[in-house]
Design a protein around this motif. Structure first.
Motif, short mmCIF file in Angstrom:
data_model
loop_
_atom_site.label_atom_id
_atom_site.label_comp_id
_atom_site.label_asym_id
_atom_site.label_seq_id
_atom_site.Cartn_x
_atom_site.Cartn_y
_atom_site.Cartn_z
N ARG A 29 38.29 59.39 42.24
CA ARG A 29 38.51 58.03 41.74
C ARG A 29 37.84 57.82 40.39
N LYS A 30 36.68 58.45 40.25
CA LYS A 30 35.94 58.29 38.99
C LYS A 30 36.68 58.92 37.82
N ARG A 31 37.55 59.86 38.12
CA ARG A 31 38.25 60.57 37.05
C ARG A 31 39.52 59.86 36.58
N ILE A 32 39.90 58.78 37.23
CA ILE A 32 41.16 58.12 36.88
C ILE A 32 41.04 57.43 35.52
N ARG A 33 41.93 57.81 34.64
CA ARG A 33 42.05 57.08 33.37
C ARG A 33 43.15 56.07 33.56
N GLU A 34 42.99 54.88 32.99
CA GLU A 34 44.04 53.88 33.17
C GLU A 34 44.73 53.61 31.84
N LEU A 45 41.75 57.69 47.22
CA LEU A 45 41.28 59.00 46.75
C LEU A 45 39.79 59.13 47.04
N PRO A 46 39.29 60.36 47.21
CA PRO A 46 37.85 60.54 47.37
C PRO A 46 37.11 60.01 46.14
N PRO A 47 35.91 59.47 46.32
CA PRO A 47 35.19 58.82 45.21
C PRO A 47 35.08 59.70 43.96
N LYS A 48 34.87 61.00 44.12
CA LYS A 48 34.72 61.86 42.94
C LYS A 48 36.02 61.92 42.13
#
Ligand code: NIG
Ligand code: FE
Length: 424
Positions: A66-71, A61-64
């Protein structure tokens, strides 16, 4: 901005990927991924597979983003598609616990109904109930359903039996769909039993349904399906045909309470009218089984009824599965015959009392139930593009869900990517 959820740590990810509906031996192919993971984007499944595969997809995914991924780590839970409870009578005003005692003492369901109890006693209470009190009760039920792993619920009217009360229930279905996260599929069951006002002229009520109520409900888009209770003490085969034919002419899908208490020919009527589903089917014979198996009509089995009524004669699930019928399972949540909203318990009953395998029961309660509601393209399995509707269970193997019966194994329920229930 897109929203992402990465679910990892599923000991078994039960996908049910592939063809829908599932019939015969295919019901036992659940497409299980060991140590699986799932990436959700905006409520839909974006990637599914081994943890390595899904993490790779997330890294691309684009870095912006990726930062939004909650795990979310499932911590070894078993993940299933959310249950699709395709037959419920969600809106009712009160229990009928007093009838429970009468039945335990020996009275039958039909005797109680003939003496003025049964469905009509619920109807007289519902007509007096405020929409707010009905709403509160239904919301509590939906919360419980979500807590037990359901993500889509079909809901039938049928405790109003006059225009204002039936419309009150159907409008409530619409309101409930907006007020809480589960999807609700609304069904008009104005033909539950003839109302007391039409006791001596039930055909006049059938006329009212066909000419006024069904067109009104269809025009206002208050129900997607029309259902009829075709049985002794309810509607005859001929009345059922008239009602369902009127509903079909108004563009509604058809469902049928068929062959529950007596054999009426309702299963054959479901075939004749190309109904989406024939439900109950306790009394079907081998001709019915053969015909249903050769058709596209879903056979929705409701073992909670026989269990609660203390009856030994369950629907012939084994014969239906082996003949290749489309078999689904549902709670039939209602105050008279099946006061449970726990699909896990229905799986236990299906396995122990109807000898379905745990795999068959899971397929019946997810993808096949979704199919019967015309939604197999969106829900009922875990596949890329479908809604991220799933439930996590604190067991080591999916078979333990029905096996350890009578308790809630569900720890987390996710609806369209949102956590709507969490045990902690
Ligand atoms: O699905 N069979 C008809 N209707 C319900 C029972 C409704 C009631 O008793 O309140 C059923 O079993
Ligand atoms: Fe029912």
């Amino acid at each position: 901005v897109p929203e992402f959820l990465l679910l990892t740590g599923c000991k078994q990810l039960v996908t049910l990927r592939g063809s829908a509906p599932r019939c015969g031996a295919a019901m036992r192919e659940l497409g299980i991924i060991k140590n699986g993971a799932l990436l959700i984007r905006d409520g839909r499944i974006a990637a599914i597979g081994s943890e390595a595969h899904v993490k790779r997809a997330a890294r691309k995914l684009p870095p912006k983003d990726r930062k939004r991924i909650r795990e979310l780590n499932a911590q070894g839970a078993v993940a299933l598609p959310g249950f699709v409870d395709s037959h419920t009578h969600l809106v009712f005003p009160a229990s009928r616990a007093e009838e429970y005692e009468l039945r335990i003492a020996g009275a039958t369901y039909e005797q109680i109904a003939a003496a003025g109890g049964g469905i009509l006693s619920t109807v007289s209470k519902l007509r007096k109930a405020s929409p707010a009190s009905l709403r509160q009760r239904a919301l509590a039920s939906l919360t419980y359903m979500a807590a037990h792993g359901a993500t889509t619920v079909e809901a039938k009217s049928g405790y109003g039996l006059d225009a204002p009360s039936e419309l009150k229930i159907l409008r409530l279905h619409r309101e409930l769909a907006k007020a809480q996260p589960l999807d609700i599929v609304s069904t008009f069951l104005g033909a539950h039993v003839p109302p007391p006002e039409y006791r001596d002229c039930p055909d006049d009520y059938v006329e009212l349904l066909c000419r006024r109520l069904i067109p009104q409900v269809a025009t206002a888009h208050l129900a997607e399906y029309c259902d009829v209770f075709c049985d002794r003490g309810a509607f005859t085969l001929d009345q059922s045909r008239r009602i369902l034919t009127a509903a079909r002419a108004c563009g509604m899908g058809l469902r049928l309470h068929a062959e529950q208490l007596t054999h009426t020919g309702a299963a054959q009527l479901a075939l004749e009218l190309h109904a989406a589903s024939a439900d109950h089917l306790e009394q079907i014979n081998s001709d019915d089984i053969r015909a249903l198996a050769a058709s596209d009509v879903t056979c929705t089995l409701l073992p909670g009824c026989c269990f609660h009524l203390g009856l030994q004669h369950y629907a012939p699930a084994r014969a239906l599965v082996e003949a290749g019928a489309i078999v689904a399972l549902a709670t039939d949540f209602n105050p008279g015959t099946s006061p449970t909203l726990n699909m896990q318990m229905i799986l236990s009953l299906a396995c122990t009392q109807m000898r379905m395998t745990p795999a068959e029961a899971v397929a019946a309660a997810t993808i096949n139930a979704a199919y019967s509601l015309g939604r197999a393209d969106r829900i009922g399995s875990l596949e890329v593009g479908k809604f991220a509707d799933l439930a996590l269970f604190a067991v080591e193997d999916y078979r333990e869900i029905p096996y350890y019966f009578g308790v809630n194994h569900c720890t987390t329920t996710i609806k369209k990517g949102q956590i709507v229930w969490n045990r902690r």
